[in-house]
Structures are given as structure tokens and as C-alpha cells.
Motif scaffolding. Structure first.
Motif, PDB file in Angstrom:
ATOM      1  N   ASP A  48       0.757  -1.303   0.004  1.00  0.00           N
ATOM      2  CA  ASP A  48       0.040  -0.101   0.058  1.00  0.00           C
ATOM      3  C   ASP A  48       0.853   1.025   0.023  1.00  0.00           C
ATOM      4  O   ASP A  48       1.366   1.596   0.933  1.00  0.00           O
ATOM      5  N   ASP A  75       7.058   3.973   5.374  1.00  0.00           N
ATOM      6  CA  ASP A  75       6.083   4.478   6.210  1.00  0.00           C
ATOM      7  C   ASP A  75       6.729   4.718   7.550  1.00  0.00           C
ATOM      8  O   ASP A  75       6.146   5.542   8.456  1.00  0.00           O
ATOM      9  N   ASP A  95       0.081   4.392  -0.333  1.00  0.00           N
ATOM     10  CA  ASP A  95      -0.371   5.638   0.229  1.00  0.00           C
ATOM     11  C   ASP A  95      -0.078   5.889   1.566  1.00  0.00           C
ATOM     12  O   ASP A  95       0.390   5.187   2.339  1.00  0.00           O
ATOM     13  N   LYS A 139      -3.247   0.922   7.563  1.00  0.00           N
ATOM     14  CA  LYS A 139      -2.818   0.152   6.445  1.00  0.00           C
ATOM     15  C   LYS A 139      -2.646  -1.018   6.546  1.00  0.00           C
ATOM     16  O   LYS A 139      -2.480  -1.747   7.734  1.00  0.00           O
TER      17      LYS A 139
END
Length: 555
Positions: free
Chosen positions: A174, A232, A176, A183
Motif C-alpha cells: 500500500d 512508512d 499511500d 494500512k
């Protein structure tokens, strides 16, 4: 289109432009069609993964995956510091092909997945997958490697590991940027080096200030070379009141606000162009302590051990991919009345490259096996892994640039143009000897392990002893190594580590490769019957056997 693939002129094509004596595209091919790889997979306890590895090999060698690799490097990541309204966003945009590569790698378990897999050999299966998927391109291997490596370091802080480990070991991609716990899967990066210190991280000046909340700090400072800034979370080294410490830094905070992670610029690098490497600055950046204060190096060293293994893996993958390209060209190109692959000097070059490739692949899988068994509590394998990974990181990554240059030369002028893909491999190779410590850093690390960590020398010589009596040249080299070890100094560390690597590779080939392969390796790398360039194997070397084993589909 001027001509067809079989060299005939296409309708309407000019009579001056028939295309003959050019190799057809390599793709599609099976990147897992590698006898040494498959044998090593089984030997190191991950034979159960062979079916998936073969499937991944066909995907890696597909025209589609090879196109993804090309496009991800032609369309480099772009830094976007602000949105259209002037808000600071610090995001990196990637070509869709990058995301295709990342999605596949993570789904195939090449990031953190082995830490959530209880099967013996899970870490070996991941390394074998990297050796195969590495036939695409190397840049996206950086975030997958760091994600894999972050897990054991994060376990030093169990309450953080409980939250983040299930997401770091996920097989879902993911890209984003949002609250990590919202997530399905996460990527991890790391920020260690700074302008003034590089590998000397104890000179770091980034400061960590405790807050009123236990375990939470704010960071202020800069990092000089932080790859994959789109991840992240990051493991970062900074100076806390108790000394250099390790911290977890999320890009997005639990309340949904952006953490301060200002990307000043992306590096303009020699290779690894598909992957973004950045200079971030911290200013009031919120971070969580990982491990005790003052033990940042000890906390993050497990991450370094993992990423060093991946440097060996990716170097071996680059070698194998370059060899496959060179062999394919030689089979289809003719000069002076014969196919290149049938000409004695070219056969010598390809066979010499094949020896180097097999030795590197076999060592990478042996290191992965040691890592897998060390994780499961085998102290002897842990000691072997500690020293052999540093040895392998030093030597295999050093061989990569010379290897890729020789393989490129096998294609002649065709290998010097970007469309061949060979220049990308050549630019990529030097990175792997720099990332996670240059040659000097790794050579000195070997000396440090030998002097400070009891059992490492015994583990190495115990491994070498398994081949005792099988080859006189190897026996003599091991005896000489023991003498070198007794007189080792910092000034001679490179010579010592090189000898360690060659004896280790030779011992593995003597035990596991056909006699022609082992004999040729020992005669050249240990016996001195070798020139200063690839392609100088002595008369009587079993070139046919070596090439039949090494080139996909047989010679």
C-alpha cells in the motif's frame, strides 16, 4: 518496422537494412533455471519453496517484468516538496512500473514475510526469491530489504513490535501515506549516516530530546543518505541524553498529522536510479525509543546483518543475470565463421564467469541458511553467520563490478548501449560494496568479530573442516589462512578477508558442486593458475561441464 526477427526484410523495407546475426530478445526466459540455485535451495532446507520459486522465475524473466524494470529506471522518482497550495508534503512520485515491481516483491514474501513464517528454511526461501526476482532490477530491493531487516531490531522494543511487526511482515503493498496502523502493510527505511561521519555513526549530531511521555522523544538534525524516503516508518540513530540511541520515526503520526520529515533533495546517483535516496531533516520530529538509550548501534546491528546478507544476494543476482545475458548473446552471435559460444576464448570467459556466479550464489544461500538456523536458536550457526556474512559482503560485492564489466564486454558494442540493459547492471554493481559499509568497514568488522566475539573463528574453521582432504589446494589454503589470522593487522585486513572468502567458497563448491566446477575454482582462486582477468582458466579445465551446468537450457 524494417525487418522481421528472423532477419528477413519486412515488406517495403529498404534493401540496405537487412538485420542478421543479432541475438533475439532474451525475454521470456526462466530466471530460476539455475542448477546451483535450486540445489542450494534444497540443501539449505527450503525445498518446499521450489514450486513457488520456479513460478517467480518465469515471471521475473517475462517480457512484462523486464519492461517494468526498464521503465522504472528510465522514469526516475520525483520529489514533490509542496502541493499546489504551498503546503509542505515531502512526497516522492514513482512510475507505475515501480509499483508493479514492489507489489510483486512484497506479495512473494521478499520483504518481512519470513519473520511470520514458522517453517524451517523461510529465510532461505526469501533469499532464493531475491536471487530470482533480482533478474528484474535492483532499486526496489532497497525498501524490501530494509523492511525485512527492521523486524529483528524492532523486537528490542516489544510493545512497538507488537503494533508494527504484523504490518511489516504483511504481503500487501500500500504506497499511500497515512496512519501506519490504518494500512494493510508497511515499508520500513533507516536513517543512520550524516554528512560529517558516514559509517562513523558515533559522530552523529542529530539530537533526541525526551518528552513528558515515556519512550517518546523529539529529534532535531539531518541525515545524509536515507534511501526509500517514501517508507512508512524509519529506524533512525540519534544522540539521546544516554548516548547514541535507536528510534522509530513514522511519517504520519497516530492522530493523522504529518511528522516533520523534510526531504531536502534526492540524490543524483550513479546507479540504483529507480530508487529514491534522500537527505531528510528533522525538526521537532516525534520518535519512539527502540532498545535502551546509549545502545543504538547494538540495537540496529541486527538490521545491518540482514541488509549485508541482501548485498551478497543482490550482487549474486546481478552476476547471474549478466551471465545469462552474455551466454544468450554468445549463443546467437557469430564471428569469424563460428558462433561466439563455440569459440575457445569466449567459452573460457563464460566458464570463468560461471564459476564466479556459482560460488557467489552458493555462498549467499549458505549465509541465508545460517541466518535461518540462527533465528531458531542455533548458536553455532549464529557465530558462523556473524563472521561469514561480513566476509561475504566484502568479497562478493567486490567481485560484482569486474564481473558485470566482463559480461558487458561479451556483447561488444551491443552491451554498451542502454537498450541492452547491461549498462544498468554495470552501474548498479558498485553500490552493493558501498551500502552497509564499504570494503574497509567490512574488513575491519571481520577483525572486530574475531577479537571480540568468541566462537566466530571456530565456526568459520569448523565449516572449512567439512571439506578437509577433498582438495590439496584447499587444505593448503586453510593452513595458510590460519597463519595469516595469527599475524592479522588492520593494514592486512583486506588480504585476510579475501582469503577467508575464497576458502569458504571453495569449501562449499568442493562439497556440493560437480568435480569440474570445484577443481577449476580451486586451481584458479586458490592454486594461482589464473590471470588478472576473467577468461584465463588453465588448459584442461572442464569448460563443457561448467557451461552445461551454468547456461539456462544447456550449452
Amino acid at each position: 518496422m524494417v525487418s522481421t526477427r528472423d532477419g528477413q526484410r519486412a515488406p517495403g523495407g529498404p534493401a540496405t537494412h537487412d538485420v542478421t546475426n543479432q541475438a533475439p530478445p532474451l525475454a521470456p526466459y526462466d530466471a530460476s533455471d539455475d542448477t546451483a540455485l535450486l540445489q542450494g535451495l534444497r540443501r539449505e532446507g527450503a525445498g518446499w519453496a521450489e514450486e513457488d520459486l520456479r513460478r517467480l522465475g518465469r515471471l521475473a524473466g517475462s517480457a512484462q517484468a523486464q519492461e517494468w524494470a526498464d521503465l522504472a529506471n528510465r522514469h526516475e522518482p520525483e520529489l514533490r516538496t509542496h502541493d499546489r497550495y504551498g503546503h509542505r508534503v515531502d512526497e516522492v512520485a514513482f512510475h507505475p512500473s515501480w509499483h508493479h515491481l514492489m507489489r510483486t516483491a512484497i506479495a512473494e514474501g521478499l520483504a518481512g514475510a519470513p519473520w511470520a513464517d514458522d517453517r524451517p528454511g523461510a529465510h532461505v526461501a526469501r533469499t532464493a526469491g531475491g536471487l530470482v526476482w533480482g533478474h528484474t532490477e535492483a532499486g526496489h530491493g532497497c525498501p524490501t530489504s530494509m523492511t525485512y531487516a527492521a523486524v529483528p531490531a524492532l523486537r528490542r522494543q516489544p510493545e512497538l513490535a507488537k503494533v508494527y511487526e504484523p504490518l511489516l511482515t504483511s504481503r500487501e503493498y500500500d504506497p499511500d501515506l497515512r496512519v501506519p496502523t490504518q494500512k494493510p502493510g508497511l515499508l520500513a527505511g533507516m536513517g543512520m549516516t550524516e554528512k560529517q561521519g558516514g559509517s562513523d555513526v558515533r559522530t552523529n549530531t542529530t539530537a533526541a530530546t525526551p518528552t513528558a511521555e515515556p519512550g517518546v522523544y523529539t529529534l532535531r538534525g539531518h541525515k545524509w543518505f536515507t534511501s526509500a524516503p517514501m517508507c512508512d516508518v524509519f529506524l533512525v540513530l540519534a544522540q539521546a541524553p544516554g548516548g547514541l540511541s535507536c528510534f522509530l520515526v513514522p511519517r504520519v503520526l497516530p492522530d493523522g498529522t504529518r511528522n516533520t520529515f523534510r526531504i531536502q533533495r534526492l540524490k543524483d546517483k550513479l546507479g540504483n536510479r529507480s530508487n529514491a535516496s534522500a537527505e531528510p531533516e528533522f525538526d521537532g520530529t516525534v520518535a519512539w525509543l527502540v532498545g535502551p538509550e546509549g545502545q543504538g548501534v547494538r540495537t540496529i546491528i541486527e538490521m545491518v546483518n540482514c541488509t549485508r546478507l541482501d548485498c551478497v544476494m543482490m550482487s549474486a543476482a546481478l552476476m547471474r543475470k549478466s551471465l545469462v545475458e552474455a551466454g544468450h548473446h554468445a549463443r546467437h552471435r557469430s564471428a569469424f565463421g563460428a558462433r561466439l559460444v563455440d569459440q575457445p576464448l569466449m567459452r573460457n570467459v563464460l566458464a570463468d564467469l560461471a564459476l564466479e556466479s556459482e560460488a557467489s550464489t552458493t555462498l549467499a544461500l549458505r549465509l541465508a541458511g545460517a541466518a535461518d538456523r540462527a533465528v531458531r536458536g542455533d548458536a553455532g550457526e549464529a557465530a558462523f553467520r556473524r563472521i561469514a556474512t561480513a566476509v561475504g559482503k566484502y568479497w562478493v560485492t567486490k567481485r560484482g563490478p569486474a564481473f558485470t564489466a566482463e559480461a558487458l564486454e561479451c556483447l561488444g558494442g551491443n552491451g554498451y548501449v542502454e537498450d541492452s540493459g547491461m549498462p544498468r547492471h554495470y552501474r548498479e554493481a558498485p553500490l552493493l560494496s558501498i551500502w552497509e559499509g564499504s570494503g574497509n568497514v567490512n574488513a575491519l568488522d571481520v577483525l572486530r568479530a574475531l577479537s571480540r566475539e568468541p566462537g566466530t573463528a571456530e565456526a568459520l574453521f569448523g565449516e572449512l573442516a567439512l571439506a578437509r582432504g577433498a582438495d590439496a589446494r584447499l587444505d593448503a589454503a586453510v593452513t595458510g589462512l590460519k597463519h595469516q589470522l595469527s599475524e592479522a593487522t588492520e593494514a592486512t585486513a583486506r588480504r585476510l578477508v579475501e582469503r577467508m572468502a575464497l576458502t569458504l567458497q571453495a569449501s562449499l563448491l568442493v562439497r556440493h558442486a560437480p568435480p569440474a566446477v570445484a577443481d577449476a575454482f580451486c586451481a584458479t582462486r586458490l592454486g594461482g593458475d589464473w590471470g588478472n582477468a576473467f577468461g584465463t582458466l588453465p588448459e584442461g579445465t572442464g569448460l563443457d561441464t561448467i557451461l552445461e551446468r551454468a547456461l539456462p537450457g544447456g550449452d
